[in-house]
Design a protein around this motif. Sequence first.
Motif, PDB file in Angstrom:
ATOM      1  N   ASP A 116       0.814  -1.214   0.000  1.00  0.00           N
ATOM      2  CA  ASP A 116       0.000   0.000   0.000  1.00  0.00           C
ATOM      3  C   ASP A 116       0.850   1.268   0.000  1.00  0.00           C
ATOM      4  O   ASP A 116       0.427   2.300  -0.524  1.00  0.00           O
ATOM      5  N   ARG A 117       2.066   1.197   0.555  1.00  0.00           N
ATOM      6  CA  ARG A 117       2.965   2.354   0.484  1.00  0.00           C
ATOM      7  C   ARG A 117       3.377   2.644  -0.953  1.00  0.00           C
ATOM      8  O   ARG A 117       3.480   3.801  -1.368  1.00  0.00           O
ATOM      9  N   LEU A 118       3.621   1.593  -1.717  1.00  0.00           N
ATOM     10  CA  LEU A 118       3.949   1.784  -3.133  1.00  0.00           C
ATOM     11  C   LEU A 118       2.776   2.415  -3.884  1.00  0.00           C
ATOM     12  O   LEU A 118       2.955   3.341  -4.684  1.00  0.00           O
ATOM     13  N   VAL A 119       1.575   1.921  -3.612  1.00  0.00           N
ATOM     14  CA  VAL A 119       0.377   2.459  -4.267  1.00  0.00           C
ATOM     15  C   VAL A 119       0.168   3.927  -3.875  1.00  0.00           C
ATOM     16  O   VAL A 119      -0.119   4.773  -4.731  1.00  0.00           O
ATOM     17  N   ALA A 120       0.321   4.235  -2.592  1.00  0.00           N
ATOM     18  CA  ALA A 120       0.117   5.610  -2.123  1.00  0.00           C
ATOM     19  C   ALA A 120       1.133   6.561  -2.742  1.00  0.00           C
ATOM     20  O   ALA A 120       0.794   7.701  -3.116  1.00  0.00           O
ATOM     21  N   ALA A 121       2.374   6.119  -2.877  1.00  0.00           N
ATOM     22  CA  ALA A 121       3.399   6.970  -3.478  1.00  0.00           C
ATOM     23  C   ALA A 121       3.085   7.236  -4.944  1.00  0.00           C
ATOM     24  O   ALA A 121       3.262   8.364  -5.436  1.00  0.00           O
ATOM     25  N   PHE A 122       2.598   6.240  -5.647  1.00  0.00           N
ATOM     26  CA  PHE A 122       2.221   6.407  -7.050  1.00  0.00           C
ATOM     27  C   PHE A 122       1.054   7.382  -7.172  1.00  0.00           C
ATOM     28  O   PHE A 122       1.049   8.272  -8.030  1.00  0.00           O
ATOM     29  N   ALA A 123       0.063   7.219  -6.298  1.00  0.00           N
ATOM     30  CA  ALA A 123      -1.119   8.070  -6.356  1.00  0.00           C
ATOM     31  C   ALA A 123      -0.809   9.523  -6.034  1.00  0.00           C
ATOM     32  O   ALA A 123      -1.420  10.438  -6.595  1.00  0.00           O
ATOM     33  N   ALA A 124       0.160   9.744  -5.144  1.00  0.00           N
ATOM     34  CA  ALA A 124       0.467  11.103  -4.704  1.00  0.00           C
ATOM     35  C   ALA A 124       1.402  11.847  -5.647  1.00  0.00           C
ATOM     36  O   ALA A 124       1.499  13.076  -5.590  1.00  0.00           O
ATOM     37  N   ALA A 125       2.096  11.129  -6.494  1.00  0.00           N
ATOM     38  CA  ALA A 125       3.109  11.757  -7.348  1.00  0.00           C
ATOM     39  C   ALA A 125       2.459  12.509  -8.507  1.00  0.00           C
ATOM     40  O   ALA A 125       1.500  12.047  -9.100  1.00  0.00           O
ATOM     41  N   ASP A 126       3.002  13.688  -8.792  1.00  0.00           N
ATOM     42  CA  ASP A 126       2.530  14.500  -9.913  1.00  0.00           C
ATOM     43  C   ASP A 126       3.748  15.149 -10.570  1.00  0.00           C
ATOM     44  O   ASP A 126       4.368  16.005  -9.961  1.00  0.00           O
ATOM     45  N   PRO A 127       4.110  14.718 -11.777  1.00  0.00           N
ATOM     46  CA  PRO A 127       3.431  13.721 -12.608  1.00  0.00           C
ATOM     47  C   PRO A 127       3.679  12.302 -12.102  1.00  0.00           C
ATOM     48  O   PRO A 127       4.565  12.072 -11.277  1.00  0.00           O
ATOM     49  N   ARG A 128       2.884  11.381 -12.615  1.00  0.00           N
ATOM     50  CA  ARG A 128       3.057   9.993 -12.237  1.00  0.00           C
ATOM     51  C   ARG A 128       4.433   9.491 -12.688  1.00  0.00           C
ATOM     52  O   ARG A 128       4.830   9.715 -13.829  1.00  0.00           O
TER      53      ARG A 128
END
Length: 199
Positions: A116-128
């Motif tokens: 879930d930490r990996l998923v959260a980091a992906f979701a929070a990053a801009d740009p992906r």
Amino acid sequence: MPEAAVATVLLAAGRGTRFGTAPKLLADLDGRPLVRHAAEAALAASARPVVVVLGAHAQALRTALAGLDLVLVENPDYAAGLSTSLRAGLAALPAAIPGALVLLGDMPRVTPAQLDRLVAAFAAADPRPAAVVPVHAGRRGNPVLLNRHRLAPDLARLSGDRGAGPILAGRTDVLEIPGDAGTALDIDTPAALAGLGGD
């Protein structure tokens, strides 16, 4: 579907030849087959669906994974290497899902929290980012979260017994996050399994 939607691909198609004669992913650890540890961690995390790629020992692995909410796909080309299983797993995901969390079936100490930490980091990053990878003791580990849309051409060209590591090396758009001992541990030999108390 949210832009940062993520699914999981669990790679469990290999022959496990370095492990010896018995199928590695069926080896017992804490009363459960090795592969079931990884599958249960994936299901306890948020990314859906969870696709498991089977190849060698497919029927026995189906039995080992019975009762779990998984999408099982078979890779007839598994003997040609890890790249074929990765592509088979990615092809089984809904096209609209950009993130693919790639988990190895021989990593029994990866936790749902780490996934879930990996998923959260992906979701929070801009740009992906092109990928999110865990780093422990200065080394990149697994699982990794791949941006399927950004990496599609490179992933299509993968061949042989390689995962995504070679296509991520040297890229500046890979996000590294802290890993832990579980992201650095895979089981390749009976001795490594015995070190965890398995057999």
